[in-house]
Write an enzyme that holds these catalytic residues in place. Structure first.
Site, PDB file in Angstrom:
ATOM      1  N   CYS A 126      -0.974   9.566  -8.013  1.00 16.92           N
ATOM      2  CA  CYS A 126      -2.208   9.398  -7.257  1.00 16.92           C
ATOM      3  C   CYS A 126      -3.097  10.617  -7.453  1.00 16.92           C
ATOM      4  O   CYS A 126      -2.685  11.741  -7.183  1.00 16.92           O
ATOM      5  CB  CYS A 126      -1.920   9.198  -5.785  1.00 16.92           C
ATOM      6  SG  CYS A 126      -3.443   8.970  -4.856  1.00 16.92           S
ATOM      7  N   GLY A 147     -10.393  -1.250 -12.549  1.00 17.79           N
ATOM      8  CA  GLY A 147     -11.177  -2.446 -12.884  1.00 17.79           C
ATOM      9  C   GLY A 147     -11.321  -2.626 -14.386  1.00 17.79           C
ATOM     10  O   GLY A 147     -10.762  -1.859 -15.183  1.00 17.79           O
ATOM     11  N   LYS A 179       0.840  -1.199   0.000  1.00 21.87           N
ATOM     12  CA  LYS A 179       0.000   0.000   0.000  1.00 21.87           C
ATOM     13  C   LYS A 179       0.878   1.254   0.000  1.00 21.87           C
ATOM     14  O   LYS A 179       1.943   1.266   0.605  1.00 21.87           O
ATOM     15  CB  LYS A 179      -0.883  -0.069   1.254  1.00 21.87           C
ATOM     16  CG  LYS A 179      -1.609   1.172   1.618  1.00 21.87           C
ATOM     17  CD  LYS A 179      -3.121   1.023   1.442  1.00 21.87           C
ATOM     18  CE  LYS A 179      -3.826   2.368   1.406  1.00 21.87           C
ATOM     19  NZ  LYS A 179      -3.756   3.074   0.115  1.00 21.87           N
TER      20      LYS A 179
HETATM   21  C1  LIG Z   1      -8.643   1.009  -3.480  1.00 20.71           C
HETATM   22  C2  LIG Z   1      -7.426   1.311  -4.299  1.00 20.71           C
HETATM   23  C3  LIG Z   1      -6.304   1.853  -3.695  1.00 20.71           C
HETATM   24  C4  LIG Z   1      -5.159   2.153  -4.451  1.00 20.71           C
HETATM   25  N1  LIG Z   1      -4.056   2.667  -3.822  1.00 20.71           N
HETATM   26  C5  LIG Z   1      -2.941   2.915  -4.548  1.00 20.71           C
HETATM   27  C6  LIG Z   1      -1.755   3.393  -3.900  1.00 20.71           C
HETATM   28  O1  LIG Z   1      -1.704   3.547  -2.665  1.00 20.71           O
HETATM   29  N2  LIG Z   1      -0.663   3.664  -4.687  1.00 20.71           N
HETATM   30  C7  LIG Z   1      -0.682   3.480  -6.046  1.00 20.71           C
HETATM   31  O2  LIG Z   1       0.322   3.726  -6.722  1.00 20.71           O
HETATM   32  N3  LIG Z   1      -1.787   2.983  -6.680  1.00 20.71           N
HETATM   33  C8  LIG Z   1      -2.899   2.706  -5.963  1.00 20.71           C
HETATM   34  N4  LIG Z   1      -4.011   2.215  -6.597  1.00 20.71           N
HETATM   35  C9  LIG Z   1      -3.978   1.967  -8.056  1.00 20.71           C
HETATM   36  C10 LIG Z   1      -3.708   0.478  -8.384  1.00 20.71           C
HETATM   37  O3  LIG Z   1      -2.462   0.063  -7.866  1.00 20.71           O
HETATM   38  C11 LIG Z   1      -3.740   0.229  -9.916  1.00 20.71           C
HETATM   39  O4  LIG Z   1      -2.741   0.983 -10.538  1.00 20.71           O
HETATM   40  C12 LIG Z   1      -5.081   0.573 -10.550  1.00 20.71           C
HETATM   41  O5  LIG Z   1      -6.157   0.281  -9.679  1.00 20.71           O
HETATM   42  C13 LIG Z   1      -5.308  -0.135 -11.902  1.00 20.71           C
HETATM   43  O6  LIG Z   1      -5.316  -1.529 -11.770  1.00 20.71           O
HETATM   44  P1  LIG Z   1      -6.678  -2.400 -11.535  1.00 20.71           P
HETATM   45  O7  LIG Z   1      -7.682  -1.925 -12.565  1.00 20.71           O
HETATM   46  O8  LIG Z   1      -6.274  -3.823 -11.719  1.00 20.71           O
HETATM   47  O9  LIG Z   1      -7.144  -2.108 -10.154  1.00 20.71           O
HETATM   48  C14 LIG Z   1      -5.166   1.908  -5.853  1.00 20.71           C
HETATM   49  C15 LIG Z   1      -6.300   1.346  -6.455  1.00 20.71           C
HETATM   50  C16 LIG Z   1      -7.429   1.050  -5.712  1.00 20.71           C
HETATM   51  C17 LIG Z   1      -8.624   0.437  -6.396  1.00 20.71           C
END
Ligand SMILES: Cc1cc2nc3c(=O)[nH]c(=O)nc-3n(C[C@H](O)[C@H](O)[C@H](O)COP(=O)(O)O)c2cc1C
Length: 303
Positions: free
Chosen positions: A127, A214, A43
């Site tokens: 972010c 997603g 995280k």
């Molecule tokens: C609830 C949540 C928290 C996230 N927290 C971070 C984070 O702390 N740092 C970061 O670089 N990306 C964060 N992300 C982004 C994810 O690491 C990822 O890049 C993004 O969700 C796309 O991938 P996915 O569609 O498989 O979720 C977060 C995503 C979600 C859904």
């Protein structure tokens, strides 16, 4: 068949967990054998603890979710004291996702966390939920490069720059961080979005806007991974909507050397392990000896 080395980090599989979607790792250890994951990206961690955003932080959307967590985390001291010792029990590379309010803060964090048990850093310069700087670093090539340079000065560990999709020219961002010394590039972070409650007429999220992730974002992520992989020489880690092994195959064909599973972990805590198993099956069915044989092999001959 699945083992890869990305920026000097050896992984048993090319399937990592995406930051913020798998806690710090141990939270998932009742469900998944953490030793089977390619690498755990923890995280987002900041120098001092952060309470995160107030109000509603999560909203479900068609084929995805919006989040505006605001980087809630216990801070770097707690990570070193309480979390890292737990993680050291596992045979899996730990990549720390770091965020700072200033360029200097990124450097300080990298220096502080360059300890035994940490395999590398992923820089969250993208972010969308932090007002002080996160998004500004991630959308201006010079600022992104400055963060990478500062971190490189402060650590001997591999540095992965994580790019935001909320830009017009993703290739310019990728080239800037590569030139600044990034050892690998990961993408995509979430796409800036919004939802409104039609009963109250209020934004659903306390922060008004949040990051979309997603399956809904997969085509955008895939396009950006393909563009970046064709423009840089460092390895690319692809993510955005990966739910199944076949999704991962698409990212590998587009040019990613590894992938990360994010939102899928909320639906299925076994997702990362299942994607790796499915990749193995896919390779066997096609008589391919190694996952590397897929990387960048998208066939552009139409018809
Ligand atoms: C609830 C949540 C928290 C996230 N927290 C971070 C984070 O702390 N740092 C970061 O670089 N990306 C964060 N992300 C982004 C994810 O690491 C990822 O890049 C993004 O969700 C796309 O991938 P996915 O569609 O498989 O979720 C977060 C995503 C979600 C859904």
């Amino acid at each position: 068949m699945l083992a890869v080395t990305i920026a000097g980090i050896s992984m048993k599989t090319p399937v990592m967990t995406a930051s913020g979607t798998f806690g710090f790792g141990p939270e998932y250890s009742d469900f998944v054998d953490l030793n089977t994951i390619g690498a755990i990206v923890v995280k987002g961690t900041t120098l001092a603890p952060r309470a995160g955003n107030s109000g509603c932080r999560i909203a479900e959307t068609p084929a995805g979710m919006l989040n505006s967590i605001g980087l809630e985390n216990p801070g770097s001291d707690e990570f070193l004291k309480a979390t890292l010792p737990k993680l050291k029990k596992y045979d899996v590379p730990i990549i720390v996702n770091i965020s700072g309010n200033t360029v200097e803060e990124y450097g300080k964090l990298a220096a502080k966390l360059s300890v035994n048990g940490v395999a590398g850093f992923e820089l969250n310069i993208s972010c969308p939920n932090v007002k002080e700087g996160g998004i500004a670093f991630g959308t201006v090539p010079q600022s992104a490069a400055a963060v990478v340079r500062e971190v490189k000065k402060n650590t001997h560990l591999p540095v992965i720059a994580k790019l935001s999709p909320n830009v017009t020219d993703i290739v310019a961002m990728a080239r800037a961080v590569e030139e600044a010394g990034a050892d690998a590039i990961s993408l995509i972070n979430t796409l800036l979005g919004m939802a409104i409650d039609t009963k109250s007429w209020r934004p659903v999220l306390g922060n008004v806007v949040g990051g979309l992730s997603g399956p809904a974002v997969k085509p955008v992520a895939l396009r950006m991974v393909w563009q970046v992989a064709n423009a840089v020489n460092v390895p690319v880690i692809g993510m955005g909507g990966i739910m199944t092994a076949l999704d991962a195959v698409e990212f590998l064909l587009a040019g990613a050397s590894a992938v990360a599973v994010g939102t899928a972990n909320f639906v299925n805590p076994y997702a990362a392990a299942e994607v790796a198993e499915g990749l193995c099956e896919y390779l066997k069915e096609r008589g391919l000896s190694h996952v590397q044989k897929l990387v960048g092999q998208v066939n552009h001959n139409i018809g």
